[in-house]
Design a protein around this motif. Structure first.
Motif, PDB file in Angstrom:
ATOM      1  N   ARG A   6      12.798  -7.052   1.507  1.00  0.00           N
ATOM      2  CA  ARG A   6      14.202  -6.844   1.860  1.00  0.00           C
ATOM      3  C   ARG A   6      14.206  -5.817   2.978  1.00  0.00           C
ATOM      4  O   ARG A   6      13.252  -5.054   3.137  1.00  0.00           O
ATOM      5  N   ARG A   7      15.265  -5.800   3.746  1.00  0.00           N
ATOM      6  CA  ARG A   7      15.301  -4.842   4.848  1.00  0.00           C
ATOM      7  C   ARG A   7      16.669  -4.187   4.916  1.00  0.00           C
ATOM      8  O   ARG A   7      17.679  -4.751   4.503  1.00  0.00           O
ATOM      9  N   GLU A   8      16.628  -2.980   5.445  1.00  0.00           N
ATOM     10  CA  GLU A   8      17.849  -2.205   5.625  1.00  0.00           C
ATOM     11  C   GLU A   8      17.830  -1.629   7.037  1.00  0.00           C
ATOM     12  O   GLU A   8      16.808  -1.084   7.480  1.00  0.00           O
ATOM     13  N   ALA A   9      18.962  -1.773   7.714  1.00  0.00           N
ATOM     14  CA  ALA A   9      19.047  -1.266   9.087  1.00  0.00           C
ATOM     15  C   ALA A   9      18.962   0.254   9.094  1.00  0.00           C
ATOM     16  O   ALA A   9      19.540   0.929   8.249  1.00  0.00           O
ATOM     17  N   GLU A  10      18.201   0.743  10.062  1.00  0.00           N
ATOM     18  CA  GLU A  10      18.088   2.191  10.276  1.00  0.00           C
ATOM     19  C   GLU A  10      18.125   2.396  11.785  1.00  0.00           C
ATOM     20  O   GLU A  10      17.123   2.217  12.475  1.00  0.00           O
ATOM     21  N   LEU A  26       7.055  -9.542   9.812  1.00  0.00           N
ATOM     22  CA  LEU A  26       7.960  -8.902   8.854  1.00  0.00           C
ATOM     23  C   LEU A  26       9.284  -9.667   8.757  1.00  0.00           C
ATOM     24  O   LEU A  26       9.851  -9.807   7.671  1.00  0.00           O
ATOM     25  N   ASP A  27       9.773 -10.185   9.875  1.00  0.00           N
ATOM     26  CA  ASP A  27      10.994 -10.984   9.850  1.00  0.00           C
ATOM     27  C   ASP A  27      10.774 -12.270   9.048  1.00  0.00           C
ATOM     28  O   ASP A  27      11.637 -12.666   8.242  1.00  0.00           O
ATOM     29  N   ASN A  28       9.619 -12.914   9.239  1.00  0.00           N
ATOM     30  CA  ASN A  28       9.298 -14.118   8.461  1.00  0.00           C
ATOM     31  C   ASN A  28       9.213 -13.806   6.963  1.00  0.00           C
ATOM     32  O   ASN A  28       9.704 -14.578   6.136  1.00  0.00           O
ATOM     33  N   LEU A  29       8.596 -12.688   6.627  1.00  0.00           N
ATOM     34  CA  LEU A  29       8.510 -12.286   5.227  1.00  0.00           C
ATOM     35  C   LEU A  29       9.906 -12.037   4.643  1.00  0.00           C
ATOM     36  O   LEU A  29      10.179 -12.372   3.488  1.00  0.00           O
ATOM     37  N   ARG A  55      18.448   1.279  15.333  1.00  0.00           N
ATOM     38  CA  ARG A  55      18.231  -0.034  15.960  1.00  0.00           C
ATOM     39  C   ARG A  55      17.073  -0.797  15.327  1.00  0.00           C
ATOM     40  O   ARG A  55      16.732  -1.880  15.776  1.00  0.00           O
ATOM     41  N   ALA A  56      16.487  -0.229  14.307  1.00  0.00           N
ATOM     42  CA  ALA A  56      15.333  -0.856  13.655  1.00  0.00           C
ATOM     43  C   ALA A  56      15.667  -1.170  12.189  1.00  0.00           C
ATOM     44  O   ALA A  56      16.756  -0.871  11.715  1.00  0.00           O
ATOM     45  N   TYR A  57      14.713  -1.776  11.517  1.00  0.00           N
ATOM     46  CA  TYR A  57      14.838  -2.053  10.089  1.00  0.00           C
ATOM     47  C   TYR A  57      13.730  -1.343   9.339  1.00  0.00           C
ATOM     48  O   TYR A  57      12.648  -1.105   9.858  1.00  0.00           O
ATOM     49  N   ARG A  58      14.025  -1.029   8.094  1.00  0.00           N
ATOM     50  CA  ARG A  58      13.002  -0.583   7.147  1.00  0.00           C
ATOM     51  C   ARG A  58      12.810  -1.721   6.158  1.00  0.00           C
ATOM     52  O   ARG A  58      13.774  -2.239   5.602  1.00  0.00           O
ATOM     53  N   TYR A  59      11.557  -2.128   5.980  1.00  0.00           N
ATOM     54  CA  TYR A  59      11.210  -3.241   5.108  1.00  0.00           C
ATOM     55  C   TYR A  59      10.583  -2.720   3.815  1.00  0.00           C
ATOM     56  O   TYR A  59       9.778  -1.791   3.845  1.00  0.00           O
ATOM     57  N   LYS A  89       0.826  -1.207   0.000  1.00  0.00           N
ATOM     58  CA  LYS A  89       0.000   0.000   0.000  1.00  0.00           C
ATOM     59  C   LYS A  89       0.861   1.258   0.000  1.00  0.00           C
ATOM     60  O   LYS A  89       0.600   2.197  -0.744  1.00  0.00           O
ATOM     61  N   TRP A  90       1.894   1.268   0.825  1.00  0.00           N
ATOM     62  CA  TRP A  90       2.724   2.465   0.933  1.00  0.00           C
ATOM     63  C   TRP A  90       3.758   2.567  -0.171  1.00  0.00           C
ATOM     64  O   TRP A  90       4.252   3.647  -0.447  1.00  0.00           O
ATOM     65  N   ASN A  91       4.148   1.442  -0.749  1.00  0.00           N
ATOM     66  CA  ASN A  91       5.097   1.427  -1.857  1.00  0.00           C
ATOM     67  C   ASN A  91       6.385   2.191  -1.530  1.00  0.00           C
ATOM     68  O   ASN A  91       6.900   2.958  -2.336  1.00  0.00           O
ATOM     69  N   ARG A  92       6.863   1.981  -0.308  1.00  0.00           N
ATOM     70  CA  ARG A  92       8.113   2.570   0.160  1.00  0.00           C
ATOM     71  C   ARG A  92       8.591   1.748   1.348  1.00  0.00           C
ATOM     72  O   ARG A  92       7.814   0.981   1.918  1.00  0.00           O
ATOM     73  N   PRO A  93       9.852   1.887   1.732  1.00  0.00           N
ATOM     74  CA  PRO A  93      10.317   1.159   2.929  1.00  0.00           C
ATOM     75  C   PRO A  93       9.548   1.606   4.178  1.00  0.00           C
ATOM     76  O   PRO A  93       9.319   2.803   4.375  1.00  0.00           O
ATOM     77  N   VAL A  94       9.140   0.630   4.991  1.00  0.00           N
ATOM     78  CA  VAL A  94       8.353   0.916   6.191  1.00  0.00           C
ATOM     79  C   VAL A  94       9.006   0.271   7.409  1.00  0.00           C
ATOM     80  O   VAL A  94       9.721  -0.719   7.296  1.00  0.00           O
ATOM     81  N   THR A  95       8.724   0.834   8.565  1.00  0.00           N
ATOM     82  CA  THR A  95       9.218   0.267   9.826  1.00  0.00           C
ATOM     83  C   THR A  95       8.126  -0.577  10.474  1.00  0.00           C
ATOM     84  O   THR A  95       6.935  -0.451  10.130  1.00  0.00           O
ATOM     85  N   VAL A  96       8.536  -1.399  11.421  1.00  0.00           N
ATOM     86  CA  VAL A  96       7.572  -2.184  12.194  1.00  0.00           C
ATOM     87  C   VAL A  96       6.589  -1.241  12.873  1.00  0.00           C
ATOM     88  O   VAL A  96       5.372  -1.477  12.884  1.00  0.00           O
ATOM     89  N   ARG A  97       7.092  -0.148  13.432  1.00  0.00           N
ATOM     90  CA  ARG A  97       6.241   0.817  14.141  1.00  0.00           C
ATOM     91  C   ARG A  97       5.161   1.385  13.222  1.00  0.00           C
ATOM     92  O   ARG A  97       3.996   1.515  13.618  1.00  0.00           O
ATOM     93  N   GLU A  98       5.513   1.732  11.986  1.00  0.00           N
ATOM     94  CA  GLU A  98       4.525   2.283  11.051  1.00  0.00           C
ATOM     95  C   GLU A  98       3.431   1.268  10.744  1.00  0.00           C
ATOM     96  O   GLU A  98       2.236   1.605  10.735  1.00  0.00           O
TER      97      GLU A  98
END
Length: 139
Positions: free
Chosen positions: A45-49, A35-38, A51-55, A6-15
């Motif tokens: 794919r994820r990138e560290a940001e 998200l980790d399972n995905l 202490r969190a990741y952006r997926y 839906k967002w079509n951009r990297p997202v955080t777990v919090r978002e």
């Protein structure tokens, strides 16, 4: 995946969590695990940001749907019958979308409507060799 697409951009777990919590109660750890399972399955794919990741989705929702349809169709022992049955299930709107998609895939040179009574092979040859139709008629 729906939220990530839906967002079509990297997202955080919090978002994702905050968006889901508008509809139901859900724990941060649940969203993080999904998200980790995905990620482990190769869907995101994820990138560290910090202490969190952006997926981010690896493919589009449309590409995923196409892969599902292709997989289902390739497992049929009678692909033509499977397509006929599938087309029979489509709404008029879906059939129109299919016709639009076929026109896009075929490209502009095949979008012309055939002239009445003209064989398709002759039409194709005429598109490739515009002067050949007149020449062929005189032979």
């Amino acid at each position: 995946m729906t939220r990530v697409w839906k967002w079509n951009r990297p997202v955080t777990v919090r978002e994702v969590l905050e968006d889901l919590q508008q509809e139901r109660t859900i724990a941060y750890t649940t969203v993080m695990t999904v998200l980790d399972n995905l990620h482990q399955k190769g869907w995101v794919r994820r990138e560290a940001e910090g202490r969190a990741y952006r997926y981010e989705a690896v493919s589009t929702r449309a590409a995923y749907a196409a892969a599902l349809m292709n997989d289902a169709w390739s497992q049929s022992d009678n692909p033509a019958a499977a397509l006929v049955a599938f087309f029979g299930m489509m709404s008029e709107e879906q059939r129109q979308a299919l016709q639009d998609a076929v026109r896009i895939v075929q490209g502009p040179e095949t979008r012309q409507a055939p002239e009445a009574g003209e064989p398709r092979a002759a039409q194709a040859e005429q598109r490739e060799n515009p002067g050949s139709a007149e020449d062929a008629g005189g032979r």
